[in-house]
Write a protein that holds these residues in place. Structure first.
Motif, PDB file in Angstrom:
ATOM      1  N   UNK A  20      -8.324  40.869  33.726  1.00 17.52           N
ATOM      2  CA  UNK A  20      -9.042  40.059  32.742  1.00 17.52           C
ATOM      3  C   UNK A  20      -8.234  39.987  31.466  1.00 17.52           C
ATOM      4  N   UNK A  21      -8.415  38.911  30.747  1.00 14.96           N
ATOM      5  CA  UNK A  21      -7.734  38.761  29.461  1.00 14.96           C
ATOM      6  C   UNK A  21      -8.658  38.012  28.521  1.00 14.96           C
ATOM      7  N   UNK A  22      -9.070  38.689  27.474  1.00 17.08           N
ATOM      8  CA  UNK A  22      -9.967  38.076  26.500  1.00 17.08           C
ATOM      9  C   UNK A  22      -9.191  37.684  25.253  1.00 17.08           C
ATOM     10  N   UNK A  23      -9.405  36.477  24.824  1.00 17.88           N
ATOM     11  CA  UNK A  23      -8.785  35.989  23.600  1.00 17.88           C
ATOM     12  C   UNK A  23      -9.752  36.138  22.441  1.00 17.88           C
ATOM     13  N   UNK A  24      -9.250  36.541  21.329  1.00 11.19           N
ATOM     14  CA  UNK A  24     -10.083  36.652  20.130  1.00 11.19           C
ATOM     15  C   UNK A  24      -9.341  36.041  18.955  1.00 11.19           C
ATOM     16  N   UNK A  25     -10.041  35.763  17.949  1.00  7.49           N
ATOM     17  CA  UNK A  25      -9.446  35.161  16.765  1.00  7.49           C
ATOM     18  C   UNK A  25      -9.935  33.748  16.561  1.00  7.49           C
ATOM     19  N   UNK A  28      -9.638  29.314  22.253  1.00  2.48           N
ATOM     20  CA  UNK A  28      -8.363  28.959  22.851  1.00  2.48           C
ATOM     21  C   UNK A  28      -8.494  27.624  23.558  1.00  2.48           C
ATOM     22  N   UNK A  29      -7.853  26.613  23.015  1.00  2.00           N
ATOM     23  CA  UNK A  29      -7.861  25.308  23.679  1.00  2.00           C
ATOM     24  C   UNK A  29      -6.485  25.022  24.253  1.00  2.00           C
ATOM     25  N   UNK A  30      -5.945  26.047  24.903  1.00  2.50           N
ATOM     26  CA  UNK A  30      -4.643  25.924  25.536  1.00  2.50           C
ATOM     27  C   UNK A  30      -4.780  26.236  27.016  1.00  2.50           C
ATOM     28  N   UNK A  73     -14.395  29.594  29.493  1.00  5.50           N
ATOM     29  CA  UNK A  73     -14.103  29.160  28.126  1.00  5.50           C
ATOM     30  C   UNK A  73     -15.145  29.671  27.129  1.00  5.50           C
ATOM     31  N   UNK A  74     -16.375  29.820  27.576  1.00  8.63           N
ATOM     32  CA  UNK A  74     -17.415  30.328  26.672  1.00  8.63           C
ATOM     33  C   UNK A  74     -17.108  31.756  26.231  1.00  8.63           C
TER      34      UNK A  74
END
Length: 119
Positions: A20-25, A28-30, A73-74
């Motif tokens: 798993x990889x969670x993006x924060x900040x 992410x629209x990439x 995405x959510x």
């Protein structure tokens, strides 16, 4: 943007593991995906998935039919389901976002999570 990878560990050959990889900040629209680097080898792009509704995916030949990349995405999270794991899959896996170029690279990188395959 920070990417936090998790889920690595020791898996028996033929077994399964999910990264798993969670993006924060910010959102992410990439496209997002996974690279891996085995000891003494080049970094390889393993799989990618687009951001949009089409969820276009790419897999390197050696993992086709065994690995599945998906994203929520959510939750700003990308997953890599690894099935029928082989010894050659052992590597440090890096999640990434904004993947492009040849050779492929990324705008954002996670810290890497180690996958060890036991036989």
């Amino acid at each position: 943007v920070q990417l936090q990878a998790s889920g690595g560990g020791v898996v028996q050959a033929g077994g399964s593991l999910r990264l798993s990889c969670e993006a924060s900040g910010r959102a992410i629209r990439y496209n997002m995906g996974w690279f891996r680097r085995a000891p003494g080898k080049e970094r390889d792009l393993v799989a990618t998935i687009s951001w949009g509704g089409g969820r276009t995916t790419y897999y390197r030949d050696s993992v086709k039919g065994r690995f599945t990349v998906s994203r929520d995405n959510a939750k700003n999270t990308v997953y890599l389901q690894m099935n029928s794991v082989k010894p050659d899959d052992a590597a440090v896996y890096y999640c990434a976002a904004g993947i492009s170029g040849s050779p492929p690279s990324a705008d954002y990188w996670g810290q890497g999570t180690l996958v060890t395959v036991s036989s």
